[in-house]
Write an enzyme that holds these catalytic residues in place. Structure first.
Site, PDB file in Angstrom:
ATOM      1  N   GLY A  73      66.826  53.472  42.724  1.00  0.00           N
ATOM      2  CA  GLY A  73      68.014  54.315  42.339  1.00  0.00           C
ATOM      3  C   GLY A  73      68.208  54.150  40.597  1.00  0.00           C
ATOM      4  CG  LEU A 120      59.122  57.611  47.593  1.00  0.00           C
ATOM      5  CD1 LEU A 120      58.121  56.463  48.488  1.00  0.00           C
ATOM      6  CD2 LEU A 120      57.883  57.731  46.426  1.00  0.00           C
ATOM      7  CG  HIS A 139      54.570  61.756  38.912  1.00  0.00           C
ATOM      8  ND1 HIS A 139      53.946  61.386  39.880  1.00  0.00           N
ATOM      9  CD2 HIS A 139      53.066  61.554  37.733  1.00  0.00           C
ATOM     10  CE1 HIS A 139      53.158  61.075  40.423  1.00  0.00           C
ATOM     11  NE2 HIS A 139      52.432  60.699  39.346  1.00  0.00           N
TER      12      HIS A 139
HETATM   13  C1  GRF Z   1      60.741  55.714  39.024  1.00  0.00           C
HETATM   14  O1  GRF Z   1      59.758  55.592  38.122  1.00  0.00           O
HETATM   15  C2  GRF Z   1      60.079  57.631  38.629  1.00  0.00           C
HETATM   16  O2  GRF Z   1      59.168  58.439  38.256  1.00  0.00           O
HETATM   17  C3  GRF Z   1      59.436  57.573  40.597  1.00  0.00           C
HETATM   18  O3  GRF Z   1      59.782  56.377  41.368  1.00  0.00           O
HETATM   19  C4  GRF Z   1      60.914  55.689  40.509  1.00  0.00           C
HETATM   20  C5  GRF Z   1      62.089  55.732  40.976  1.00  0.00           C
HETATM   21  O4  GRF Z   1      63.080  54.498  40.410  1.00  0.00           O
HETATM   22  N1  GRF Z   1      59.258  58.882  41.103  1.00  0.00           N
HETATM   23  P1  GRF Z   1      64.441  54.080  40.470  1.00  0.00           P
HETATM   24  O5  GRF Z   1      64.664  54.626  42.171  1.00  0.00           O
HETATM   25  O6  GRF Z   1      64.614  55.301  39.881  1.00  0.00           O
HETATM   26  O7  GRF Z   1      64.854  52.910  39.947  1.00  0.00           O
END
Ligand code: GRF
Length: 196
Positions: free
Chosen positions: A14, A87, A106
């Site tokens: 997050g 996801l 992404h």
């Molecule tokens: C990020 O790299 C985003 O691009 C990908 O998942 C990661 C999430 O990181 N889809 P976080 O949970 O915001 O720290």
């Protein structure tokens, strides 16, 4: 129109959700109303608690049920949805109800290195393995297929021969933090074509 209420969907740490919260914290017109996760133990809940944002966990089957999702989003009066490290696939009824009102980030330059199973470290490993000279971020509207909606914004970083997947991940994260909140802001201000 204002205030605009956002739902952030996140499956993991997050850090992007927190960065988005910080960006909009002094803006009375845009707020994160709720964080939704498919994982009860995701660190994003701890961040939400610290920041005073409502957060909840839903099962995979509820998250793929458009009616359940829509009723929850109605309860929180959500105008716009941000996927930040989320996801699961978004059910089609939700996409129809929120046309061009759902964006995802992404961690690569789509259409390369996207699709089902392409998330987290796997993306950066594939980029290094393929000998790519650059990677970056893609922010796109969400449709029924993983990573295939219309692209709103991309930013690039170099990938050097000596770079490990972790090194690429660091560069990509820096781009995420730099651009994701302001691109959301620009979408909400209708600065891109086909904004909601
Ligand atoms: C990020 O790299 C985003 O691009 C990908 O998942 C990661 C999430 O990181 N889809 P976080 O949970 O915001 O720290």
């Amino acid at each position: 129109m204002f205030p605009i209420r956002l739902a952030v969907l996140a499956s993991g740490s997050g850090s992007n959700a927190e960065n988005i919260y910080n960006y909009f914290s002094s803006n009375k017109n845009i707020e994160i109303a709720v964080i939704i996760s498919n994982k009860a133990d995701a660190y994003v809940h701890k961040r939400a608690e610290r920041l005073g944002i409502a957060s909840l966990t839903m099962s995979k089957s509820d998250l793929s049920d458009s009616e359940k999702m829509l009723s929850l989003l109605r309860k929180y009066q959500i105008d716009f949805i941000v996927l930040a490290g989320y996801l699961l696939r978004i059910p089609s009824g939700l996409i129809e109800a929120y046309p061009h009102r759902i964006v995802n980030i992404h961690p690569a330059l789509l259409p390369k290195f996207g699709g089902k199973g392409m998330y987290g470290d796997r993306v950066h490993e594939a980029v290094v393995e393929a000998g790519e000279k650059e990677s970056g971020i893609t922010i796109h509207y969400v449709n029924e297929n993983y990573d295939e909606g219309d692209i709103v914004f991309q930013a690039k970083c170099p990938v050097l021969e000596k770079d490990s997947p972790d090194a690429v991940a660091s560069k990509v994260h820096a781009l995420e933090y730099k651009y994701f909140p302001s691109v959301i802001d620009r979408v909400l201000r209708k600065e891109f074509p086909d904004c909601f």
